[in-house]
Design a protein around this motif. Structure first.
Motif, PDB file in Angstrom:
ATOM      1  N   ILE A 174      28.989  42.001  39.610  1.00 48.67           N
ATOM      2  CA  ILE A 174      29.939  40.895  39.499  1.00 48.67           C
ATOM      3  C   ILE A 174      29.168  39.605  39.243  1.00 48.67           C
ATOM      4  CG2 ILE A 174      31.733  39.588  40.684  1.00 48.67           C
ATOM      5  CD1 ILE A 174      32.277  42.113  42.366  1.00 48.67           C
ATOM      6  N   GLY A 175      29.443  38.964  38.092  1.00 50.78           N
ATOM      7  CA  GLY A 175      28.738  37.759  37.694  1.00 50.78           C
ATOM      8  C   GLY A 175      29.596  36.515  37.755  1.00 50.78           C
ATOM      9  N   ALA A 176      29.039  35.433  37.230  1.00 51.80           N
ATOM     10  CA  ALA A 176      29.657  34.108  37.342  1.00 51.80           C
ATOM     11  C   ALA A 176      31.048  34.058  36.735  1.00 51.80           C
ATOM     12  CB  ALA A 176      28.756  33.069  36.677  1.00 51.80           C
ATOM     13  N   GLY A 177      31.257  34.717  35.599  1.00 55.30           N
ATOM     14  CA  GLY A 177      32.547  34.652  34.931  1.00 55.30           C
ATOM     15  C   GLY A 177      33.686  35.238  35.732  1.00 55.30           C
ATOM     16  N   ALA A 178      33.369  36.126  36.674  1.00 56.77           N
ATOM     17  CA  ALA A 178      34.413  36.732  37.510  1.00 56.77           C
ATOM     18  C   ALA A 178      34.835  35.806  38.638  1.00 56.77           C
ATOM     19  CB  ALA A 178      33.917  38.062  38.083  1.00 56.77           C
ATOM     20  N   ASN A 179      34.139  34.684  38.796  1.00 56.38           N
ATOM     21  CA  ASN A 179      34.454  33.743  39.869  1.00 56.38           C
ATOM     22  C   ASN A 179      35.471  32.706  39.430  1.00 56.38           C
ATOM     23  OD1 ASN A 179      34.167  32.984  42.520  1.00 56.38           O
ATOM     24  ND2 ASN A 179      31.987  32.569  42.393  1.00 56.38           N
ATOM     25  N   ARG A 180      36.251  33.060  38.414  1.00 55.81           N
ATOM     26  CA  ARG A 180      37.295  32.172  37.895  1.00 55.81           C
ATOM     27  C   ARG A 180      38.567  32.980  37.641  1.00 55.81           C
ATOM     28  NH1 ARG A 180      32.815  30.892  34.548  1.00 55.81           N
ATOM     29  NH2 ARG A 180      33.744  31.812  32.690  1.00 55.81           N
ATOM     30  N   LYS A 181      39.668  32.246  37.485  1.00 55.83           N
ATOM     31  CA  LYS A 181      40.933  32.826  37.028  1.00 55.83           C
ATOM     32  C   LYS A 181      41.430  33.998  37.892  1.00 55.83           C
ATOM     33  CE  LYS A 181      40.935  30.224  33.203  1.00 55.83           C
ATOM     34  NZ  LYS A 181      39.667  29.507  33.325  1.00 55.83           N
ATOM     35  N   MET A 182      41.163  33.908  39.192  1.00 52.58           N
ATOM     36  CA  MET A 182      41.771  34.833  40.141  1.00 52.58           C
ATOM     37  C   MET A 182      41.448  36.297  39.848  1.00 52.58           C
ATOM     38  SD  MET A 182      42.979  32.556  42.031  1.00 52.58           S
ATOM     39  CE  MET A 182      43.802  33.583  43.237  1.00 52.58           C
ATOM     40  N   SER A 183      40.210  36.574  39.495  1.00 49.07           N
ATOM     41  CA  SER A 183      39.789  37.957  39.276  1.00 49.07           C
ATOM     42  C   SER A 183      39.515  38.684  40.587  1.00 49.07           C
ATOM     43  CB  SER A 183      38.514  37.987  38.417  1.00 49.07           C
ATOM     44  OG  SER A 183      38.712  37.352  37.186  1.00 49.07           O
ATOM     45  N   SER A 184      39.414  37.927  41.675  1.00 46.12           N
ATOM     46  CA  SER A 184      39.002  38.494  42.957  1.00 46.12           C
ATOM     47  C   SER A 184      39.903  39.640  43.420  1.00 46.12           C
ATOM     48  CB  SER A 184      38.979  37.398  44.020  1.00 46.12           C
ATOM     49  OG  SER A 184      38.681  37.921  45.293  1.00 46.12           O
ATOM     50  N   ASN A 185      41.215  39.449  43.327  1.00 49.73           N
ATOM     51  CA  ASN A 185      42.132  40.467  43.846  1.00 49.73           C
ATOM     52  C   ASN A 185      41.976  41.797  43.129  1.00 49.73           C
ATOM     53  OD1 ASN A 185      43.156  38.615  45.638  1.00 49.73           O
ATOM     54  ND2 ASN A 185      44.945  38.101  44.419  1.00 49.73           N
ATOM     55  N   MET A 186      41.884  41.757  41.805  1.00 49.77           N
ATOM     56  CA  MET A 186      41.786  42.996  41.042  1.00 49.77           C
ATOM     57  C   MET A 186      40.453  43.706  41.300  1.00 49.77           C
ATOM     58  SD  MET A 186      44.540  43.741  39.381  1.00 49.77           S
ATOM     59  CE  MET A 186      45.409  43.170  40.839  1.00 49.77           C
ATOM     60  N   LEU A 187      39.379  42.941  41.383  1.00 49.28           N
ATOM     61  CA  LEU A 187      38.083  43.557  41.653  1.00 49.28           C
ATOM     62  C   LEU A 187      38.036  44.146  43.060  1.00 49.28           C
ATOM     63  CD1 LEU A 187      35.810  40.935  39.898  1.00 49.28           C
ATOM     64  CD2 LEU A 187      35.866  43.378  39.375  1.00 49.28           C
ATOM     65  N   THR A 188      38.649  43.466  44.011  1.00 48.00           N
ATOM     66  CA  THR A 188      38.714  44.000  45.376  1.00 48.00           C
ATOM     67  C   THR A 188      39.472  45.321  45.395  1.00 48.00           C
ATOM     68  OG1 THR A 188      38.585  41.786  46.343  1.00 48.00           O
ATOM     69  CG2 THR A 188      39.488  43.532  47.737  1.00 48.00           C
ATOM     70  N   GLU A 189      40.581  45.380  44.672  1.00 47.96           N
ATOM     71  CA  GLU A 189      41.352  46.626  44.619  1.00 47.96           C
ATOM     72  C   GLU A 189      40.551  47.743  43.949  1.00 47.96           C
ATOM     73  OE1 GLU A 189      45.252  46.204  42.992  1.00 47.96           O
ATOM     74  OE2 GLU A 189      45.793  44.540  44.314  1.00 47.96           O
ATOM     75  N   LEU A 190      39.809  47.419  42.906  1.00 51.01           N
ATOM     76  CA  LEU A 190      38.989  48.429  42.238  1.00 51.01           C
ATOM     77  C   LEU A 190      37.954  49.010  43.203  1.00 51.01           C
ATOM     78  CD1 LEU A 190      38.177  49.804  39.501  1.00 51.01           C
ATOM     79  CD2 LEU A 190      36.534  47.940  39.222  1.00 51.01           C
ATOM     80  N   VAL A 191      37.294  48.138  43.957  1.00 54.06           N
ATOM     81  CA  VAL A 191      36.300  48.597  44.930  1.00 54.06           C
ATOM     82  C   VAL A 191      36.946  49.429  46.020  1.00 54.06           C
ATOM     83  CG1 VAL A 191      34.722  47.791  46.744  1.00 54.06           C
ATOM     84  CG2 VAL A 191      34.669  46.726  44.482  1.00 54.06           C
ATOM     85  N   ASP A 192      38.050  48.942  46.568  1.00 56.68           N
ATOM     86  CA  ASP A 192      38.704  49.638  47.685  1.00 56.68           C
ATOM     87  C   ASP A 192      39.328  50.960  47.260  1.00 56.68           C
ATOM     88  OD1 ASP A 192      37.999  47.574  49.353  1.00 56.68           O
ATOM     89  OD2 ASP A 192      39.965  46.609  49.337  1.00 56.68           O
ATOM     90  N   ASP A 193      39.966  50.983  46.091  1.00 55.27           N
ATOM     91  CA  ASP A 193      40.685  52.184  45.661  1.00 55.27           C
ATOM     92  C   ASP A 193      39.763  53.306  45.229  1.00 55.27           C
ATOM     93  OD1 ASP A 193      42.936  50.726  46.168  1.00 55.27           O
ATOM     94  OD2 ASP A 193      43.545  50.470  44.073  1.00 55.27           O
TER      95      ASP A 193
END
Length: 546
Positions: free
Chosen positions: A203-222
């Motif tokens: 996960i790099g700098a570009g993912a720290n914008r535009k509310m990407s956090s929720n989707m990446l969290t779900e990908l990791v958890d699921d």
């Protein structure tokens, strides 16, 4: 309508809350128009600090931060802040004044070609030559600043243009949706992830914008896919999760690099070329999926096999919807790395030596801060320890600059953070060298009645360079200096000063300062002399265990 009034109304229409900066003679029409507007002027003590504050506002909100200066020396003081925003992908608009352009009576006194000066370090720069152009140029500046990849823009408003009468026209923001990735690219990415034996999420700098956090969290958890972060990707996904394998702080050889070396597929989300690459591709020995708003910039060590170009959050959602957990996925080596890391990273967290041990400092700050508390780091050797050892739980709660990596931004960034989030604890963490580059902004923080904590890590030298000087076998020369009495210094501005004289004093003092509304400065002597020993011991242990 007066042109300066139209300019301010255009800013109001864009949702501008604050303008940071120092007006000059050439801004007086604009200043008068601001006086009766809804926009709050945050008067700073240096234009560079104003730029850092505007950039940080943009980083935290996703909206364009705005700063203002006069012509000439005021405008040149924006250069470092412009580069800070541009390399760090922070949306920011700089407004500079200029002498009259229709009939100048002062020759070239203070006159520079600021527009041309800004061209290499901004996404857009222009002089406004007519009041009729104000509405369209302001709208264009905001559009460009906030479009991916975000960055710095600049408008020059000459004195005579600001004073002229013009048509009261405004241009509203158009409805825009970011493009989504092509379905075939999503399918290719899903196939690669399912075929991989040991996929790893980066996960790099570009993912720290535009509310990407929720989707990446779900990908990791699921799907249970382990993840690592770059320095500017910290906190996008909660770093206290068992699947977090570390931050790519060091150049190589760390725990996290062993995991990266072992992975047969890197899912590289939000890669930004301004950050040091955490891995090199050679001879197609590693498969890489590039997921970002923009296509990859290919070079000899980065040439991804699949590019998923479009809105990051949408791309991760689309992949998640099609992806199936695979029985052949093997994360056992990553588990081994995680266990070794968890055993070794806490080394020194309870060390009582004084001057304070870096790991003890990081540990105590983490214990004192709530999950949504914000630490704003200046630049120095301590940034390594915070990036590596401080586990961020939420996006943009660790503000560090791994792009321009300029000194002097820590305090202004913390001040901007407190404006955006007045109810959240904010701590500026600065070396003595970086702090003194914008220490005058203590007056601004006191004037704004901010509840702010500033940690000064004092080693009476430019410690990062001194460390590297020693590592490169140069003699100790030219990097030591004196410091003021920091307790008296902050008190002279109206803040409260503290000094610790033992390691166990820091945590209770931090907690006390968080309860008392004031600008608090804590003088913390620190010793970096064992940096190499700490790292080398951990890396030797790592080699033996992983």
């Amino acid at each position: 309508m007066k042109a300066s009034d139209l300019f301010v109304k255009a800013l109001e229409q864009e949702g501008v809350e604050y303008i940071f900066g120092i007006p000059g003679e050439e801004n007086l029409d604009l200043l008068e128009s601001l006086r009766t507007s809804s926009i709050k002027l945050i008067l700073t003590r240096h234009e560079q600090a104003a730029g850092f504050m505007a950039a940080t506002y943009g980083r935290l909100t996703g909206k364009v931060g705005v700063c203002m200066s006069t012509l000439g020396p005021g405008a040149t003081n924006f250069v470092t802040a412009a580069a800070y925003a541009q390399l760090g992908a922070m949306p920011m608009l700089m407004i500079t004044g200029q002498k009259p352009i229709k009939a100048s009576k002062q020759g070239r006194f203070q006159v520079l070609d600021v527009v041309d000066m800004m061209r290499p370090i901004t996404k857009y720069t222009a002089q406004i030559v007519s009041g009729e152009r104000i509405a369209s140029q302001v709208r264009e500046a905001f559009r460009i600043a906030s479009a991916e990849r975000p960055g710095a823009v600049h408008l020059e408003l000459p004195e005579d243009i600001a004073d002229e009468e013009t048509s009261p026209n405004l241009i509203t923001e158009s409805y825009v949706r970011r493009p989504t990735a092509e379905p075939k690219a999503i399918k290719h990415a899903v196939d690669m992830i399912e075929l991989a034996k040991s996929p790893l999420l980066l996960i790099g700098a570009g993912a720290n914008r535009k509310m990407s956090s929720n989707m990446l969290t779900e990908l990791v958890d699921d799907f249970g896919i382990p993840f690592v972060t770059t320095q500017m990707g910290k906190g996008v996904v909660d770093e206290t999760k068992e699947l977090f394998l570390g931050n790519t702080t060091l150049s190589d050889g760390d725990f996290v690099h062993r995991a990266i070396e072992h992975a047969d597929l890197i899912i590289n989300v939000g890669h930004d070329v301004v950050e040091k690459p955490p891995f090199f591709m050679r001879n197609n020995d590693k498969k890489v999926i590039h997921i970002n708003y923009n296509a990859a910039e290919v070079d000899p060590v980065y040439f991804p096999q699949v590019e998923v170009v479009g809105d990051i959050a949408n791309s991760i959602w689309a992949i998640k919807e099609q992806l199936q957990t695979q029985k052949h996925w093997d994360f056992s080596y990553f588990d081994k790395v995680k266990k070794a890391e968890e055993k070794e990273l806490p080394h020194g967290c309870d060390d009582d030596r004084f001057p304070i041990y870096p790991q003890r400092l990081v540990s105590d700050v983490r214990k004192a801060m709530p999950d949504d508390g914000i630490i704003a780091l200046d630049n120095g050797v301590y940034k390594i320890w915070f990036a590596r050892n401080y586990k961020a739980r939420k996006p943009n709660t660790v503000l560090l600059d791994n792009a321009l990596a300029t000194m002097g931004a820590g305090l202004p960034s913390a001040m901007a953070s407190k404006l955006v989030y007045p109810d959240r604890p904010v701590v500026a963490i600065c070396g003595d060298g970086g702090f003194m580059m914008n220490s005058q902004e203590l007056e601004t923080a006191v004037r704004l009645n901010q509840h702010l904590i500033i940690l000064i890590l004092r080693d009476d030298a430019y410690g990062m360079i001194k460390w590297k000087q020693a590592n490169m076998n140069f003699d100790n020369f030219g990097l030591d200096y004196g410091n003021p009495d920091y307790v008296k210094y902050v008190e002279a501005y109206g803040g409260k000063g503290h000094r610790i004289e033992a390691a166990d004093q820091l945590l209770p003092l931090l907690k006390k300062c968080m309860q008392e509304h004031a600008v608090h400065l804590i003088d913390i002597p620190i010793d970096y002399s064992e940096n190499d020993e700490i790292l080398n011991n951990q890396l030797r242990l790592l080699s033996a265990k992983v």
